[in-house]
Design a protein around this motif. Structure first.
Motif, mmCIF file in Angstrom:
data_model
loop_
_atom_site.group_PDB
_atom_site.id
_atom_site.type_symbol
_atom_site.label_atom_id
_atom_site.label_comp_id
_atom_site.label_asym_id
_atom_site.label_seq_id
_atom_site.Cartn_x
_atom_site.Cartn_y
_atom_site.Cartn_z
ATOM 1 N N VAL A 131 0.932 -1.056 0.120
ATOM 2 C CA VAL A 131 -0.098 -0.073 -0.127
ATOM 3 C C VAL A 131 0.751 1.180 0.015
ATOM 4 O O VAL A 131 1.905 1.132 0.242
ATOM 5 N N VAL A 132 0.097 2.557 -0.312
ATOM 6 C CA VAL A 132 0.748 3.709 -0.308
ATOM 7 C C VAL A 132 1.467 3.766 1.088
ATOM 8 O O VAL A 132 0.863 3.878 2.024
ATOM 9 N N ASN A 133 2.867 4.321 1.078
ATOM 10 C CA ASN A 133 3.592 4.618 2.236
ATOM 11 C C ASN A 133 4.044 6.215 1.944
ATOM 12 O O ASN A 133 5.435 6.278 1.852
ATOM 13 N N THR A 134 3.454 7.403 2.166
ATOM 14 C CA THR A 134 3.739 8.668 1.803
ATOM 15 C C THR A 134 4.949 8.920 2.851
ATOM 16 O O THR A 134 5.657 9.911 2.712
ATOM 17 N N LEU A 135 4.664 8.454 4.284
ATOM 18 C CA LEU A 135 5.600 8.960 5.265
ATOM 19 C C LEU A 135 6.920 8.287 5.056
ATOM 20 O O LEU A 135 7.948 9.082 5.281
ATOM 21 N N ASN A 184 -4.109 1.611 -5.570
ATOM 22 C CA ASN A 184 -4.160 0.603 -4.731
ATOM 23 C C ASN A 184 -6.062 0.109 -4.540
ATOM 24 O O ASN A 184 -6.079 -1.167 -4.234
ATOM 25 N N MET A 185 -6.748 0.990 -4.642
ATOM 26 C CA MET A 185 -7.991 0.622 -4.336
ATOM 27 C C MET A 185 -8.673 -0.104 -5.339
ATOM 28 O O MET A 185 -9.511 -1.117 -5.101
ATOM 29 N N GLY A 186 -8.080 0.043 -6.629
ATOM 30 C CA GLY A 186 -8.411 -0.870 -7.631
ATOM 31 C C GLY A 186 -7.992 -2.362 -7.404
ATOM 32 O O GLY A 186 -8.622 -3.440 -7.454
ATOM 33 N N GLU A 187 -6.819 -2.496 -6.887
ATOM 34 C CA GLU A 187 -6.430 -3.503 -6.182
ATOM 35 C C GLU A 187 -7.155 -4.336 -5.247
ATOM 36 O O GLU A 187 -7.456 -5.463 -5.256
ATOM 37 N N VAL A 188 -7.519 -3.442 -4.280
ATOM 38 C CA VAL A 188 -8.412 -3.675 -3.103
ATOM 39 C C VAL A 188 -9.556 -4.579 -3.482
ATOM 40 O O VAL A 188 -10.120 -5.467 -2.882
ATOM 41 N N MET A 189 -10.327 -3.723 -4.461
ATOM 42 C CA MET A 189 -11.506 -4.502 -4.970
ATOM 43 C C MET A 189 -11.511 -5.649 -5.790
ATOM 44 O O MET A 189 -12.273 -6.552 -5.587
ATOM 45 N N ALA A 190 -10.433 -5.804 -6.307
ATOM 46 C CA ALA A 190 -10.116 -7.076 -7.222
ATOM 47 C C ALA A 190 -9.828 -8.178 -6.123
ATOM 48 O O ALA A 190 -10.393 -9.385 -6.274
ATOM 49 N N ALA A 191 -8.974 -7.865 -5.231
ATOM 50 C CA ALA A 191 -8.770 -8.863 -3.979
ATOM 51 C C ALA A 191 -9.877 -9.409 -3.253
ATOM 52 O O ALA A 191 -10.293 -10.282 -2.885
ATOM 53 N N ARG A 192 -10.827 -8.272 -3.120
ATOM 54 C CA ARG A 192 -12.273 -8.448 -2.414
ATOM 55 C C ARG A 192 -13.157 -9.595 -3.179
ATOM 56 O O ARG A 192 -13.739 -10.101 -2.690
#
Length: 214
Positions: free
Chosen positions: A76-80, A101-109
């Motif tokens: 996931v994104v880690n801007t820090l 990231n959200m596209g990957e999340v929905m596909a994984a879901r």
């Protein structure tokens, strides 16, 4: 990156914080130097995320766990961390990274729905085979309805309206079966047997790229 501080005396506070998907959970009181050490550690060693039907957050089980997870892990994104390493990200770059990231999340879901469907269907069929026709069976059928409906919403969010419609239609069929779970028809039982495979085939068909013209 999200860190939560909870009070130990608050009922289920730690469990609820973990299930909320926070990167780190600390129990109050927390000394400032300990908090800074934890933040520094997590910044560099942020855990990959996993997605299930009811959870989105860091993978809590390590490689040496007694029950290692087989669920796909997402970076996931880690801007820090980027800031610490001197890599400046513009707001548009962050937005694109989050959207990816959200596209990957929905596909994984959607993948997790397939796993849950298989598990629930297996228990439903076993109950019918063993003649354990009770309220527990009805509850599992209703769980199956919920999984299919959520899969339909997920597919819609991924821009797959046909798959979404298939999931919703299957949910209505199972819902009808739940209303007469004590005396299902042979067709309804056959639907449960084939449901997981049908879902996977539909998902694969919608995900496949269009064939090249000849």
């Amino acid at each position: 990156m999200i860190s939560l501080m909870v009070r130990a005396e608050t009922e289920n506070a730690i469990k609820r914080a973990i299930l909320a998907g926070a990167d780190d959970v600390m129990v109050k009181p927390v000394a400032p130097n300990k908090m800074l050490d934890r933040v520094a550690h997590i910044t560099i060693h942020r855990q990959p995320f996993i997605v299930t039907n009811d959870y989105l957050g860091p993978e809590r089980r390590g490689q040496d766990s007694d029950r290692p997870s087989k669920i796909k892990q997402l970076a996931v994104v880690n801007t820090l961390k980027a800031a610490v390493e001197g890599k400046r990200m513009t707001s548009s770059e962050i937005m694109r990274a989050v959207e990816a990231n959200m596209g990957e999340v929905m596909a994984a879901r959607l993948d997790s729905h397939g796993l849950k469907l298989g598990w629930v269907c297996a228990h439903i069929l076993k109950a019918y085979q063993e003649k354990k026709i009770d309220k527990g069976l009805e509850e599992r059928l209703l769980i199956l309805v919920g999984v299919l409906e959520d899969a339909g919403r997920t597919a819609h969010a991924l821009g797959q309206p046909d798959l979404s419609q298939i999931c919703i239609q299957m949910a209505r069929n199972v819902e009808e079966m739940a209303e007469q779970y004590e005396n299902p028809t042979s067709l309804q039982l056959a639907t449960i047997e084939k449901l997981t495979k049908a879902f996977e085939l539909a998902k694969t068909a919608k995900a496949a790229p269009p064939a090249a013209a000849t």
